[in-house]
Design a protein around this motif. Structure first.
Motif, PDB file in Angstrom:
ATOM      1  N   ILE A  42     -91.962 -16.114   7.304  1.00 55.44           N
ATOM      2  CA  ILE A  42     -93.074 -16.524   8.174  1.00 55.44           C
ATOM      3  C   ILE A  42     -93.889 -15.292   8.533  1.00 55.44           C
ATOM      4  O   ILE A  42     -93.390 -14.348   9.149  1.00 55.44           O
ATOM      5  CB  ILE A  42     -92.574 -17.206   9.457  1.00 55.44           C
ATOM      6  N   ARG A  43     -95.146 -15.312   8.147  1.00 55.39           N
ATOM      7  CA  ARG A  43     -96.013 -14.196   8.514  1.00 55.39           C
ATOM      8  C   ARG A  43     -96.672 -14.523   9.842  1.00 55.39           C
ATOM      9  O   ARG A  43     -97.222 -15.609  10.021  1.00 55.39           O
ATOM     10  CB  ARG A  43     -97.096 -13.981   7.456  1.00 55.39           C
ATOM     11  N   THR A  44     -96.610 -13.572  10.770  1.00 55.16           N
ATOM     12  CA  THR A  44     -97.223 -13.828  12.071  1.00 55.16           C
ATOM     13  C   THR A  44     -98.743 -13.851  11.911  1.00 55.16           C
ATOM     14  O   THR A  44     -99.288 -13.406  10.896  1.00 55.16           O
ATOM     15  CB  THR A  44     -96.789 -12.769  13.105  1.00 55.16           C
ATOM     16  N   LEU A  53    -110.326  -5.871  14.887  1.00 58.48           N
ATOM     17  CA  LEU A  53    -109.175  -6.338  15.653  1.00 58.48           C
ATOM     18  C   LEU A  53    -108.555  -7.543  14.953  1.00 58.48           C
ATOM     19  O   LEU A  53    -108.671  -8.672  15.405  1.00 58.48           O
ATOM     20  CB  LEU A  53    -109.653  -6.721  17.057  1.00 58.48           C
ATOM     21  N   ARG A  54    -107.905  -7.310  13.821  1.00 58.94           N
ATOM     22  CA  ARG A  54    -107.323  -8.450  13.126  1.00 58.94           C
ATOM     23  C   ARG A  54    -105.802  -8.319  13.029  1.00 58.94           C
ATOM     24  O   ARG A  54    -105.254  -7.255  13.326  1.00 58.94           O
ATOM     25  CB  ARG A  54    -107.963  -8.654  11.734  1.00 58.94           C
ATOM     26  N   ALA A  55    -105.188  -9.430  12.649  1.00 60.15           N
ATOM     27  CA  ALA A  55    -103.748  -9.476  12.367  1.00 60.15           C
ATOM     28  C   ALA A  55    -102.908  -8.874  13.500  1.00 60.15           C
ATOM     29  O   ALA A  55    -103.078  -9.225  14.653  1.00 60.15           O
ATOM     30  CB  ALA A  55    -103.476  -8.811  11.023  1.00 60.15           C
ATOM     31  N   ASN A  66    -103.991  -8.342  -2.086  1.00 64.93           N
ATOM     32  CA  ASN A  66    -105.371  -8.790  -1.868  1.00 64.93           C
ATOM     33  C   ASN A  66    -106.078  -7.812  -0.937  1.00 64.93           C
ATOM     34  O   ASN A  66    -107.224  -7.418  -1.161  1.00 64.93           O
ATOM     35  CB  ASN A  66    -105.408 -10.194  -1.241  1.00 64.93           C
ATOM     36  N   ASP A  67    -105.378  -7.450   0.125  1.00 68.36           N
ATOM     37  CA  ASP A  67    -105.964  -6.483   1.047  1.00 68.36           C
ATOM     38  C   ASP A  67    -105.754  -5.048   0.590  1.00 68.36           C
ATOM     39  O   ASP A  67    -106.636  -4.213   0.767  1.00 68.36           O
ATOM     40  CB  ASP A  67    -105.373  -6.656   2.456  1.00 68.36           C
ATOM     41  N   LEU A  68    -104.604  -4.758  -0.005  1.00 67.83           N
ATOM     42  CA  LEU A  68    -104.363  -3.364  -0.413  1.00 67.83           C
ATOM     43  C   LEU A  68    -105.444  -2.892  -1.406  1.00 67.83           C
ATOM     44  O   LEU A  68    -105.941  -1.772  -1.310  1.00 67.83           O
ATOM     45  CB  LEU A  68    -102.966  -3.211  -1.039  1.00 67.83           C
TER      46      LEU A  68
HETATM   47 MG    MG Z   1    -103.701  -9.734   3.634  1.00 67.30          MG
END
Ligand code: MG
Ligand code: PEP
Length: 585
Positions: free
Chosen positions: A339-341, A365-367, A462-464
């Motif tokens: 589960i990803r928060t 201010l994400r994640a 995807n983000d890296l």
């Molecule tokens: Mg990502």
């Protein structure tokens, strides 16, 4: 009409894999693009509002009929259309349009157009690409109301009675769900992207689709022969004989491989020399668990939890979250659920209190940053996860970690949550594995320090890739630069994988890179223990792993880090793994 002299290649985004060849069928929809503005007198405001309400009601009824008639295999995605139902009555669209009619004394069509562009602008500012692409949902709902307002007959896909490939400016998820597989071979659209709900439905239907082509409806004419290569996100118009022949073979091979892969998908993915890999599914909704199971997934490698927080005035409470997480874990037990928060930024509060604009939301201010700024919201989610962990195998995954402090603070909150649950006599499990997503270069560079704090890494490519190569992952203009095989990305991956092995921390991948067959020799060579992907990709990836020798891949990877460009890297993979990969990739 004079025939074209040469075939035309259009590049878009792969919405759903597979290959199809056939005649183009243009979905023509005029009448709603040009909206005139006119003013109405005070005494007409009421009737204009009721004209708008009627159109919205009709559109909603149409949609509820679609939901009722949804074929069995699409029922798991009814949530997408249910969300559209909610949007029909949402403040930002429905409410706003009425407000504009009232305050500006304008016609309903104009008010709806205005409300739509304001709502879309709000979504456009969200850094998370998944959420950003939800502006397409607003557009679909608005289109539907608009057609009812203007009185234009909607195009009915289920009436098509030829074996064709649809070519449309855009297709809504509701329209896509009407596709009859025995008639329509595939579809292509000018708009849309990988994260769009339309492509999620296309992947479930297992129908080839290429989206985001921009000008397909201008280039292609009715009855043109086209090839849709959903694997590469490419369309070939008027193919010459040689291309046609090649694609006919590719298509046969793809179908044969797919059938082969599906037959063996519930078997473990073991390389030809006995190295076992976990091949997991990425989900956004509990319902998708079924698809992961049906495709032979070894568990859930990424449960994106944002969806429950969307399109609603308040955050979900602990009970609601707990019930959802418990349902997921019970459905797949004893396999793990990661589960990803919450991976969202301040703009998530779309329907609640708006937060200030951010100039660079992807860097904002994400994640985890958002969660640590809002500890109450975060702790509610952590409590629900700890409680659900008493019912099965749950791992906790933290998104967008950029330094050790974020993990320290999360552990403090987890401890607090566990103490509270203990005091309140709730069943819970504090002994869950904690993982850091590696999707910011800083976390890759300090992987050794992070390894002291967590049980596993999961690389979000995807983000890296976005942050390493400075390429906005949803900006079409720089999409040509976006490539996970760039040597800078490969070196970071190697750094993280080597550190993880040295420090005895597990290393997984849950970004899109994991689902591309061409990347497999690299990922196997780097020693990833698990790969997680869209469920539909699982059988093919498992099948391919069985054909590759892991020890050979490890030797191969030693050389790949010296490549100077993504093109060189790809060439090197093709030279070494040749036919094995390229014909099906
Ligand atoms: Mg990502
Ligand atoms: C990633 O960044 O690779 C990832 C899996 O997370 P998301 O796509 O949800 O940002």
């Amino acid at each position: 009409m004079t025939p074209r002299e040469r075939e035309i290649i259009l590049n878009g985004i792969s919405g759903s894999p597979g290959i199809c060849i056939g005649k183009a069928y243009l979905v023509d929809r005029e009448g709603v693009d040009v909206i005139e503005k006119y003013y109405i007198s005070e005494d007409k405001v009421k009737s204009e509002i009721s004209r708008f309400k009627n159109a919205a009601k009709k559109a909603k009824n149409e949609l509820s009929q679609v939901i009722e008639g949804l074929p069995e295999d699409l029922k798991q995605h009814s949530y997408i259309l249910e969300t559209h139902m909610l949007l029909h009555k949402d403040k930002m669209l429905y409410g706003k349009a009425i407000e504009i009619i009232e305050s500006e004394k304008v016609n309903a069509e104009w008010a709806l157009k205005e409300a739509t562009s304001r709502a879309k602008a709000m979504f456009a500012n969200i850094s998370d690409p998944y959420l950003r692409s939800r502006s397409a949902d607003v557009e679909h709902v608005s289109d539907c109301i608009m057609r009812n307002l203007v009185g234009v007959q909607d195009f009915n896909i289920s009436n098509i009675d030829k074996r064709v490939i649809l070519v449309a400016h855009n297709l809504s998820p509701a329209e896509t769900s009407q596709i009859q597989l025995e008639r329509i071979k595939g579809f292509i659209t000018n708009r849309g992207g990988k994260a769009s709900h339309t492509s999620i439905i296309a992947r479930t239907l297992e129908i080839p689709a290429v989206l985001g082509l921009e000008n397909a409806t201008e280039v292609i004419k009715n009855d043109d022969i086209i090839i849709v290569d959903g694997n590469r996100g490419m369309v070939i118009v008027d193919p010459d004989e040689e291309t046609l022949f090649r694609y006919e073979n590719l298509s046969k091979k793809y179908e044969a491989d797919k059938a082969d892969a599906v037959r063996t998908s519930d078997q473990p993915a073991e390389s030809s020399d006995g190295f076992l890999m976990g091949i997991m599914g990425n989900i956004e909704q509990p319902e998708e668990i079924v698809t992961v199971r049906d495709h032979g997934g070894d568990g859930i490698g990424l449960f994106r939890t944002e969806f429950l927080y969307l399109n609603r005035p308040q955050y979900p409470d602990e009970e609601e979250l707990f019930e959802q997480y418990k349902e997921v874990v019970e459905l797949i037990t004893p396999k793990p659920v990661t589960i990803r928060t919450l991976d969202i930024n301040g703009d998530k509060e779309i329907s609640a209190v708006p937060t200030p604009d951010e100039a660079n939301p992807a860097l904002g201010l994400r994640a985890i940053r958002f969660c640590l700024k809002k500890p109450d919201i975060f702790k509610t989610q952590l409590r629900a996860i700890l409680r659900a962990a008493a019912h099965g195998y749950i791992r906790l995954l933290l998104p967008m970690i950029s330094g050790c402090e974020e993990i320290h603070r999360t552990i403090e909150l987890l401890d607090e949550a566990a103490e509270e649950l203990e005091r309140e006599n709730h069943a819970y499990n504090r002994e869950i594995e904690i993982g850091a997503m590696i999707e910011v270069p800083s976390s890759a560079l300090i992987a050794d320090a992070l390894a002291e704090l967590v049980d596993f890494f999961s690389i979000g490519t995807n983000d890296l890739v976005q942050y390493t190569l400075a390429i906005d992952r949803v900006n079409r203009h720089v999409a040509y630069l976006y490539n996970p095989l760039h040597p800078a990305v490969i070196r970071l991956l190697k750094m993280v994988a080597d550190t993880a092995h040295r420090k005895n921390v597990k290393v997984y991948m849950c970004g899109e890179m994991a689902a591309e067959i061409i990347n497999l020799p690299v990922l196997m060579g780097l020693g990833f223990e698990e790969l997680s992907m869209a469920p539909q990709s699982i059988p093919m990836i498992k099948n391919m792993i069985r054909k590759i020798d892991a020890a050979g891949a490890r030797d191969f990877v030693k050389k790949i880090c010296n490549q100077k460009s993504a093109v060189d890297t790809m060439q090197f993979i093709e030279d070494t793994y040749g036919n094995l990969l390229t014909e099906t990739a």
